[in-house]
Scaffold this motif. Sequence first.
Motif, PDB file in Angstrom:
ATOM      1  N   ALA A   1     -57.653 -35.297  41.568  1.00 15.51           N
ATOM      2  CA  ALA A   1     -58.695 -34.236  41.615  1.00 15.51           C
ATOM      3  C   ALA A   1     -60.081 -33.675  41.543  1.00 15.51           C
ATOM      4  N   GLN A   2     -59.603 -33.207  39.973  1.00 17.46           N
ATOM      5  CA  GLN A   2     -60.482 -32.854  38.832  1.00 17.46           C
ATOM      6  C   GLN A   2     -61.688 -33.823  38.901  1.00 17.46           C
ATOM      7  N   SER A   3     -61.646 -35.351  38.468  1.00 16.50           N
ATOM      8  CA  SER A   3     -63.024 -35.112  38.865  1.00 16.50           C
ATOM      9  C   SER A   3     -63.098 -35.217  40.267  1.00 16.50           C
ATOM     10  N   ASP A   4     -63.026 -35.628  41.300  1.00 11.90           N
ATOM     11  CA  ASP A   4     -62.940 -35.378  42.711  1.00 11.90           C
ATOM     12  C   ASP A   4     -64.242 -34.815  42.615  1.00 11.90           C
ATOM     13  N   GLN A   5     -63.666 -33.496  42.870  1.00  8.98           N
ATOM     14  CA  GLN A   5     -64.467 -32.421  42.814  1.00  8.98           C
ATOM     15  C   GLN A   5     -65.331 -32.418  42.429  1.00  8.98           C
ATOM     16  N   ALA A   6     -65.886 -32.211  40.854  1.00 12.03           N
ATOM     17  CA  ALA A   6     -66.605 -31.960  40.253  1.00 12.03           C
ATOM     18  C   ALA A   6     -68.218 -33.590  40.740  1.00 12.03           C
ATOM     19  N   PHE A   7     -67.551 -34.730  40.915  1.00  9.94           N
ATOM     20  CA  PHE A   7     -68.924 -35.644  41.513  1.00  9.94           C
ATOM     21  C   PHE A   7     -69.298 -35.129  42.647  1.00  9.94           C
ATOM     22  N   ALA A   8     -68.404 -34.733  43.802  1.00 12.30           N
ATOM     23  CA  ALA A   8     -68.661 -33.683  45.045  1.00 12.30           C
ATOM     24  C   ALA A   8     -69.492 -32.826  44.826  1.00 12.30           C
ATOM     25  N   ALA A   9     -69.081 -31.993  43.622  1.00 13.20           N
ATOM     26  CA  ALA A   9     -69.827 -30.466  43.813  1.00 13.20           C
ATOM     27  C   ALA A   9     -71.331 -30.966  43.051  1.00 13.20           C
ATOM     28  N   ALA A  10     -71.353 -32.332  42.551  1.00  9.77           N
ATOM     29  CA  ALA A  10     -72.459 -32.774  42.240  1.00  9.77           C
ATOM     30  C   ALA A  10     -73.426 -33.455  43.408  1.00  9.77           C
ATOM     31  N   GLY A  11     -72.997 -33.195  44.751  1.00  9.21           N
ATOM     32  CA  GLY A  11     -73.309 -34.702  45.818  1.00  9.21           C
ATOM     33  C   GLY A  11     -73.845 -35.818  44.880  1.00  9.21           C
TER      34      GLY A  11
ATOM     35  N   GLU B   1     -61.943 -29.179  28.993  1.00 13.45           N
ATOM     36  CA  GLU B   1     -63.030 -29.675  29.837  1.00 13.45           C
ATOM     37  C   GLU B   1     -62.578 -31.080  29.446  1.00 13.45           C
ATOM     38  N   HIS B   2     -63.047 -31.671  30.280  1.00 13.82           N
ATOM     39  CA  HIS B   2     -63.083 -33.166  30.627  1.00 13.82           C
ATOM     40  C   HIS B   2     -64.110 -33.724  29.896  1.00 13.82           C
ATOM     41  N   VAL B   3     -64.086 -34.819  29.401  1.00 16.60           N
ATOM     42  CA  VAL B   3     -65.157 -36.210  28.493  1.00 16.60           C
ATOM     43  C   VAL B   3     -64.775 -37.281  28.594  1.00 16.60           C
ATOM     44  N   LEU B   4     -66.041 -37.359  29.242  1.00 15.92           N
ATOM     45  CA  LEU B   4     -65.792 -39.384  28.964  1.00 15.92           C
ATOM     46  C   LEU B   4     -65.584 -40.763  28.036  1.00 15.92           C
TER      47      LEU B   4
ATOM     48  N   GLY C   1     -63.338 -50.266  33.219  1.00 17.75           N
ATOM     49  CA  GLY C   1     -63.781 -48.969  34.041  1.00 17.75           C
ATOM     50  C   GLY C   1     -63.933 -48.188  32.399  1.00 17.75           C
ATOM     51  N   VAL C   2     -64.360 -46.910  32.605  1.00 13.82           N
ATOM     52  CA  VAL C   2     -64.720 -45.618  31.879  1.00 13.82           C
ATOM     53  C   VAL C   2     -63.682 -44.553  32.423  1.00 13.82           C
ATOM     54  N   ALA C   3     -63.348 -43.690  31.665  1.00  9.64           N
ATOM     55  CA  ALA C   3     -62.616 -42.478  32.589  1.00  9.64           C
ATOM     56  C   ALA C   3     -63.011 -41.428  31.982  1.00  9.64           C
ATOM     57  N   LEU C   4     -62.406 -40.128  32.821  1.00  9.43           N
ATOM     58  CA  LEU C   4     -62.632 -38.601  32.379  1.00  9.43           C
ATOM     59  C   LEU C   4     -61.790 -38.307  32.356  1.00  9.43           C
ATOM     60  N   LEU C   5     -61.025 -37.628  31.076  1.00  4.18           N
ATOM     61  CA  LEU C   5     -59.788 -37.446  30.551  1.00  4.18           C
ATOM     62  C   LEU C   5     -59.916 -36.046  29.940  1.00  4.18           C
ATOM     63  N   PRO C   6     -59.415 -35.323  30.284  1.00  7.30           N
ATOM     64  CA  PRO C   6     -58.864 -33.797  29.529  1.00  7.30           C
ATOM     65  C   PRO C   6     -59.148 -34.108  27.867  1.00  7.30           C
ATOM     66  N   SER C   7     -60.053 -33.209  27.317  1.00  5.27           N
ATOM     67  CA  SER C   7     -60.540 -33.841  26.089  1.00  5.27           C
ATOM     68  C   SER C   7     -59.256 -32.545  25.083  1.00  5.27           C
TER      69      SER C   7
ATOM     70  N   GLY D   1     -68.999 -32.107  33.800  1.00  4.52           N
ATOM     71  CA  GLY D   1     -67.814 -32.138  33.534  1.00  4.52           C
ATOM     72  C   GLY D   1     -66.633 -31.666  33.887  1.00  4.52           C
ATOM     73  N   PRO D   2     -65.899 -31.794  34.788  1.00  2.12           N
ATOM     74  CA  PRO D   2     -64.313 -31.649  35.052  1.00  2.12           C
ATOM     75  C   PRO D   2     -63.803 -30.144  34.451  1.00  2.12           C
ATOM     76  N   ARG D   3     -63.415 -28.972  34.551  1.00  2.93           N
ATOM     77  CA  ARG D   3     -62.697 -27.912  33.877  1.00  2.93           C
ATOM     78  C   ARG D   3     -61.351 -28.032  34.462  1.00  2.93           C
ATOM     79  N   ARG D   4     -60.180 -28.204  33.335  1.00  2.77           N
ATOM     80  CA  ARG D   4     -58.675 -28.017  34.296  1.00  2.77           C
ATOM     81  C   ARG D   4     -58.526 -26.940  33.697  1.00  2.77           C
ATOM     82  N   VAL D   5     -57.267 -26.274  33.959  1.00  2.47           N
ATOM     83  CA  VAL D   5     -56.330 -25.270  33.663  1.00  2.47           C
ATOM     84  C   VAL D   5     -55.211 -25.563  33.513  1.00  2.47           C
TER      85      VAL D   5
END
Length: 306
Positions: A211-221, A173-176, A244-250, A271-275
């Motif tokens: 894309a990991q973050s872009d898709q999460a924000f888009a899914a949340a509208g 999972e991504h963290v802020l 700025g701030v960022a979302l990155l894999p924990s 938040g975003p999730r990655r595999v």
Amino acid sequence: MNEDDGRVDLQQMRYVVAVAETRNFTRAAERCSVVQSSLSHRIAALERELGVKLFARSSRRTEPTSAGEAFLVAARECLAAADRAAADAAAASGAVRGRLAVGVIVTTAAVDVAELLQRYRARHPDVRVFLRGGRSDDLTAAVRGGGLDIAFLGLPEGDLPAGVESLVLDHDEHVLVVPAGHRLAGAERVTLREIAGETFVDFAAGSPARAQSDQAFAAAGLVRDVAYEAQVALMTGLIARGLGVALLPSAFIGPRVAADPELALVPVVDGPRRVEYLVWSRFNPSPATRALLDVLGVREPRAADS
């Protein structure tokens, strides 16, 4: 070309590839452990036999001509086939030799690649390992096209590597990531809606990491402002300076932030999730590739499995 019988030989191909890659006859000769006059003579003889110039030369520059570029494609294929033949012959006698090209994304966390290669070298000291960094999509394409033997990737949850064998290594999972003095530093958790108004630092648009973050924000509208696009090594510096701030894999960023008092992490509920994946070629992996899979404890799928 062998000067005795008029045929192109592997050594000439190696010389041409070396010149193309170094853009310099002197450096190419050093790479091939041959005197420059001999290398230049062999390439000139090859050009006479072919009836074309393979390189455009000046006092400052050397680069392949269009004919040279065409020759390079086949030359690299021939050299790769010759190297593979030698590696297969060695493998038949129980020895693993040759070349292993490994792709790695910068945020790999599921596997300690340096430690893995240390174990690999202890078992197979005669294999030369080449490492290449890059985006997950580019590395996947390189494995599919034969430019890489194996690669470590990170993709948005739900995206699958195409045209290659793959193994899931980890889910994350991504963290802020925020400056230590940020209003959210120390928060127990946040949602995407609560941070959508922040100024973001992120990877390049169009990359799987972005894309990991872009898709999460888009899914949340939600829409956010990405003011800085950078590599992860620069991201933390930008964040620490309040840009700025960022979302990155924990799993990747956690240990780094723990050692940096200027940064803080905040869990993100939605938040975003990655595999993370390990990928390798579907077509007849080399002995060196199979040996690395063995070190990792990976069982290759049989034909009926794929």
